[in-house]
Structures are given as C-alpha cells and as structure tokens.
Design a protein around this motif. Structure first.
Motif, PDB file in Angstrom:
ATOM      1  N   VAL A 116       0.854  -1.190   0.000  1.00 39.53           N
ATOM      2  CA  VAL A 116       0.000   0.000   0.000  1.00 39.53           C
ATOM      3  C   VAL A 116       0.890   1.240   0.000  1.00 39.53           C
ATOM      4  O   VAL A 116       1.718   1.416   0.911  1.00 39.53           O
ATOM      5  CB  VAL A 116      -0.946   0.015   1.217  1.00 39.53           C
ATOM      6  CG1 VAL A 116      -1.801   1.276   1.209  1.00 39.53           C
ATOM      7  CG2 VAL A 116      -1.824  -1.237   1.221  1.00 39.53           C
ATOM      8  N   ALA A 117       0.733   2.071  -1.017  1.00 44.10           N
ATOM      9  CA  ALA A 117       1.620   3.230  -1.177  1.00 44.10           C
ATOM     10  C   ALA A 117       1.257   4.339  -0.208  1.00 44.10           C
ATOM     11  O   ALA A 117       0.077   4.654   0.012  1.00 44.10           O
ATOM     12  CB  ALA A 117       1.553   3.755  -2.604  1.00 44.10           C
ATOM     13  N   SER A 118       2.292   4.947   0.366  1.00 48.29           N
ATOM     14  CA  SER A 118       2.098   6.136   1.184  1.00 48.29           C
ATOM     15  C   SER A 118       1.880   7.336   0.270  1.00 48.29           C
ATOM     16  O   SER A 118       2.567   7.506  -0.739  1.00 48.29           O
ATOM     17  CB  SER A 118       3.320   6.378   2.071  1.00 48.29           C
ATOM     18  OG  SER A 118       3.210   7.623   2.741  1.00 48.29           O
ATOM     19  N   THR A 119       0.905   8.156   0.614  1.00 53.17           N
ATOM     20  CA  THR A 119       0.631   9.357  -0.189  1.00 53.17           C
ATOM     21  C   THR A 119       1.315  10.590   0.376  1.00 53.17           C
ATOM     22  O   THR A 119       1.137  11.687  -0.146  1.00 53.17           O
ATOM     23  CB  THR A 119      -0.885   9.612  -0.264  1.00 53.17           C
ATOM     24  OG1 THR A 119      -1.404   9.761   1.065  1.00 53.17           O
ATOM     25  CG2 THR A 119      -1.596   8.461  -0.959  1.00 53.17           C
ATOM     26  N   ASP A 120       2.082  10.409   1.425  1.00 53.24           N
ATOM     27  CA  ASP A 120       2.763  11.534   2.066  1.00 53.24           C
ATOM     28  C   ASP A 120       4.220  11.151   2.308  1.00 53.24           C
ATOM     29  O   ASP A 120       4.555  10.540   3.336  1.00 53.24           O
ATOM     30  CB  ASP A 120       2.056  11.887   3.377  1.00 53.24           C
ATOM     31  CG  ASP A 120       2.572  13.190   3.991  1.00 53.24           C
ATOM     32  OD1 ASP A 120       3.593  13.710   3.510  1.00 53.24           O
ATOM     33  OD2 ASP A 120       1.924  13.672   4.948  1.00 53.24           O
ATOM     34  N   VAL A 121       5.083  11.446   1.340  1.00 50.73           N
ATOM     35  CA  VAL A 121       6.504  11.117   1.416  1.00 50.73           C
ATOM     36  C   VAL A 121       7.296  12.411   1.227  1.00 50.73           C
ATOM     37  O   VAL A 121       7.043  13.168   0.282  1.00 50.73           O
ATOM     38  CB  VAL A 121       6.902  10.088   0.334  1.00 50.73           C
ATOM     39  CG1 VAL A 121       8.399   9.780   0.415  1.00 50.73           C
ATOM     40  CG2 VAL A 121       6.078   8.813   0.478  1.00 50.73           C
ATOM     41  N   SER A 122       8.259  12.665   2.115  1.00 47.41           N
ATOM     42  CA  SER A 122       9.038  13.899   2.016  1.00 47.41           C
ATOM     43  C   SER A 122      10.435  13.662   2.572  1.00 47.41           C
ATOM     44  O   SER A 122      10.731  12.610   3.164  1.00 47.41           O
ATOM     45  CB  SER A 122       8.346  15.027   2.784  1.00 47.41           C
ATOM     46  OG  SER A 122       8.202  14.677   4.161  1.00 47.41           O
TER      47      SER A 122
END
Length: 491
Positions: free
Chosen positions: A71-77
C-alpha cells in the motif's frame, strides 16, 4: 598453435571483459542510494516513520515512493536537519504488517536498468493499529430546488472524532465548519457542496447538489420609440410565462407578455403612454424577476411648441425665478443691458444685448434648461441677435446675429428644438416683399434642420406661427399663415 594455446587465449579474453565490466560498475553503483533502516519499526496508521539513508551510499538522486505491504504512502518527504537527509513517510490507510519497500522513481540512476531501483528494509514493518475513521451520518438541505439568490440551509451530523470539518463547493474554496451542524447559503447557479470530515490522515466526504433556477437578466434594450416594438436582450428569459414590466416616473405598464420568448430576448409593444426619456425595465419569468435595467426611450416629447417671445424682459432692475433654484437678473441702462442667469446664487451665464429697436430681451426656455437673449445688432440696423445657452452644461447651443426684425421664438415641449421666425433680409436690408424666414434648430444634436426658405406673408398679420412635435416623436409640423409646412424630421 595448439588446441591448448587457443583455449588459454579465450579464457584470458573472458577474464579481461569481466574485469572491465566490474571496473565500469563500481562508480555507477555508487550513485544508487541505499537505506540502512527505519525507525520505528512499528506504528499506527497515520503515524510517521523515518527511513534512514546509508551515510556511505548517500546521494541526491531523484524521488522515491514508499509502500507498506503493497500500500503506497501518499505523504513522502525529505526530513530537514538530518545528514544525510532521511525520508519521512506516513503509514497510509489500508496498510498492514509486511515488507516496507522503497522505490526510486526518477533521477539519473534509474537510467541504469541492470541495477536494482527498489530496496526492501529489514525487519518487516509491523502496523499496530489505526485511528478511528470519522463518519458522516447525514448531509442534507432544507430544499434542493431553489431560485437564484434564495437562501437554503445545509444540515449535517458527524459521528466519531474529527480534527477537521470543511465545506466547499466543487471547484471552490473551503470553509471550516468544525463545531457547527448547519449553514445557510444562497447560490446563484447550480452548486454541489462537499462536506469532508478528517481525523488525522483518515477522511470521509459526502456531496450534496442544489439545483438553482437562475434569475432572468436584462443586459441591453434596443432603440425604441413609444408605440413601437421593444426588444430586451439578456439571459434566462424563456418560459411559458415571460413578461416585461416598464416603469417611467409614476407610469407602470404592468406585465406585458411575450407570446414567443427566447432565452436571450423578449419582444413587446411599448405602450404609447410612455414618452421619450429615461425609463427602467424588468423581466418577469414565471415567479422570478430580473434586476431593474435603466434605458432611454428614443424620440422627442410630443405636443405644441411654446412661444416665449412675450416673456422677453428688458426692464431694469428686474429679477425673475425659474424652477426651484434658477434666476435671471436684468441690469444696465440706456441701449445696452446685461442678462445674468444664476443657480442658487452661482453665475451660470451672462450676456449683453442692445435694446434700441426690434424684439429684444432675455428669458428662460419653458423647462428652465436654457437661457435666451435677443437683441438688436447695432452694426446692421435691420438685423437681430439671438443666443441660446445650455445652462446646465455651460454650452452655447445657438447663436446668430444675422436674423431679421420681428423675431419670434418658440421651443418644443422638452426644450430640445428651437423654432424662430424673422423678416427675410437681403444684404442687411429688409426685402421689399413681406417674406419671413423660419428656422428650426435641433439643440440636442447641435444641427440646423433643413430651412423652410422664405415664406410669403400675404395679407395676414403674419403672427400666426405655431408648431408641434408629432405623435411619432420624430417629426415637426409647422403652421404659418394658414399653411402647413413639413413634416421635418428631428430624429
């Protein structure tokens, strides 16, 4: 060369090629960033984790995506303040315990296809739970079919905790409504509202459509004269019951129905009770009424011209008033007098005139719009001088010093047309025959209306000059010495 010698050379070539590829790969693989671990190794959905870069394999090399058990994270920084920069990822809704995989999405290293672009971190990441997702129990309106500008109340019920509660129209700005359960709105067009409840990274939304019958709108009115077809243009004008309402001072037409309306125009006959001048109009479509639109009814006020010749004043000192605030003062003595026109004590116009002979004096036009000064031309004994001044705008509307004696001055009912009569002169002397010149001047457009030419007087007194603006509001008919002249177009 023996068989064993050939075999030996082949092995040497293979060894040299492998050595070259290894030498080439070392600097390239060094550009591929690697990660040493993740902290913490477990957490709840919506929490952040730090993915730590390997200090010896750290390069700014593109962007990354992070998946938690697929499941992909939609908040990556990127984390600020770390050296090398760590990656921060939020555990996404729907994630479960399993492998944490980092994939490089862009950058120069991705061009080297035979090197791995993904890395699975050890140990397996454990998802320990999730915050509670909020729930919108209901989202409705007091009415979903309204007319433009009508107020409608949006109501909602939200269960379970919410850190944020926002309301927005689709494509519009958001409004925080946290702590509220309703709001009143007045949309002008069809609108869809979205209510969003959010608890950390978990959110839920519902939409609600409001259907709006748009208000009719008039944007222009074609030129129209009383008694003729009026066309109003705009939008949202078509219905089985489309009407126009015209208002002018105390006159009100009431609804006038267009039997064949279109969405962009309505046509009706402008009643003859309306006269040239300012008016306003509204469109009434079913139960909706447009904003009032101001327009001008074309034409000139119909009716008889008013003779002001007998109102010319020469006596001094003389002061007369006209209307609520205008006044005329005659001053001076002897052959030269001065006419001064005032408004509330402020001088508007001043003119000196000679009173030695002929029709002379000063007066207001019937509607107090113009100052009129008539006098003798002292340089040519048979000529008169006539000046008409627009008092409101400070403009000279008419001036002629070549008119003959026996001057007569008349104005149309709305003061827009000047009619004058004087004896016909030739080279400064009165013609031996008793002929008169009749002049018609449009002061609204500053133009002479084609002259009637010298008119013989005959045996009468030649004082019978009258005129009227005809009921078509466009033409003037003149009566002189029992003859009808014209009609003369003034529109």
């Amino acid at each position: 060369m023996s068989y064993f010698d050939n075999l030996s050379k082949r092995f040497s070539a293979i060894y040299s090629c492998r050595f070259f590829l290894l030498c080439l790969a070392l600097p390239i693989t060094a550009c591929v960033p690697r990660f040493s671990g993740v902290a913490p190794t477990s957490g709840e959905i919506c929490e952040q984790v730090n993915i730590q870069r390997d200090p010896e394999r750290w390069h700014r090399c593109g962007t990354f995506s992070v998946t938690f058990n697929g499941v992909a994270s939609t908040d990556v920084s990127l984390a600020s303040g770390t050296e090398p920069e760590d990656i921060i990822a939020v555990i996404p809704p729907g994630a479960s315990s399993g492998p944490l995989i980092i994939r490089q999405n862009s950058g120069s290293c991705t061009l080297i296809g035979f090197f791995s672009k993904t890395q699975t971190l050890d140990p397996m990441f454990e998802v320990t739970g999730s915050p509670t997702r909020p729930s919108i129990v209901s989202f409705n309106a007091s009415d979903t079919d309204i007319t433009a500008g009508e107020a409608v109340t949006l109501n909602w019920t939200v269960s379970l905790p919410s850190e944020e509660l926002t309301l927005n129209t689709i494509g519009g700005s958001s409004l925080s409504v946290l702590g509220r359960s309703s709001i009143e709105v007045s949309p002008e067009t069809d609108s869809t509202y979205r209510l969003t409840a959010r608890n950390r990274c978990l959110s839920v939304s519902q939409t609600l459509a409001i259907n709006v019958q748009e208000r009719p709108l008039i944007t222009s009115v074609d030129d129209v004269y009383p008694g003729e077809r009026l066309r109003a243009r705009g939008s949202n004008l078509s219905s089985s019951n489309s009407n126009l309402i015209i208002q002018q001072n105390s006159r009100n037409s009431g609804p006038i129905r267009d039997p064949s309306p279109s969405s962009t125009s309505l046509d009706v006959i402008l009643p003859t009770e309306f006269v040239p001048g300012p008016a306003s109009i509204e469109a009434q479509v079913d139960t909706l009424t447009s904003p009032s639109y101001d327009f001008i009814i074309k034409g000139r006020e119909s009716g008889q011209f008013i003779d002001i010749t007998s109102q010319l004043l020469i006596s001094t000192p003389t002061a007369v008033t006209c209307g609520e605030s205008r006044s005329l003062v005659i001053s001076g003595s002897g052959e030269n007098r001065t006419a001064s026109f005032y408004e509330s004590g402020r001088l508007l116009f001043r003119e000196t005139f000679n009173v030695s002979t002929g029709i002379r004096g000063a007066a207001f036009s019937p509607d107090c719009l113009h100052g009129v000064v008539a006098g003798h031309n002292s340089f040519t004994t048979t000529n008169s001088v006539l000046t008409v001044q627009d008092l409101a705008n400070g403009r000279n509307r008419f001036s002629d010093n070549t008119l003959g004696q026996s001057l007569q001055i008349l104005f149309s009912p709305d003061d827009s047309v000047l009619l004058h009569k004087s004896l016909f002169t030739v080279s400064g002397t009165t013609s031996s025959s008793t002929n008169y010149v009749i002049g018609l001047y449009d002061m609204q457009r500053n133009r002479n209306i084609p002259a009637t030419g010298p008119q013989p007087c005959g045996s009468g007194s030649c004082s019978g000059l009258s005129a009227r603006v005809l009921d078509n509001y466009r033409d003037v008919s003149i009566n002189f010495n029992a003859s009808t002249l014209g009609p003369y177009p003034i529109e």
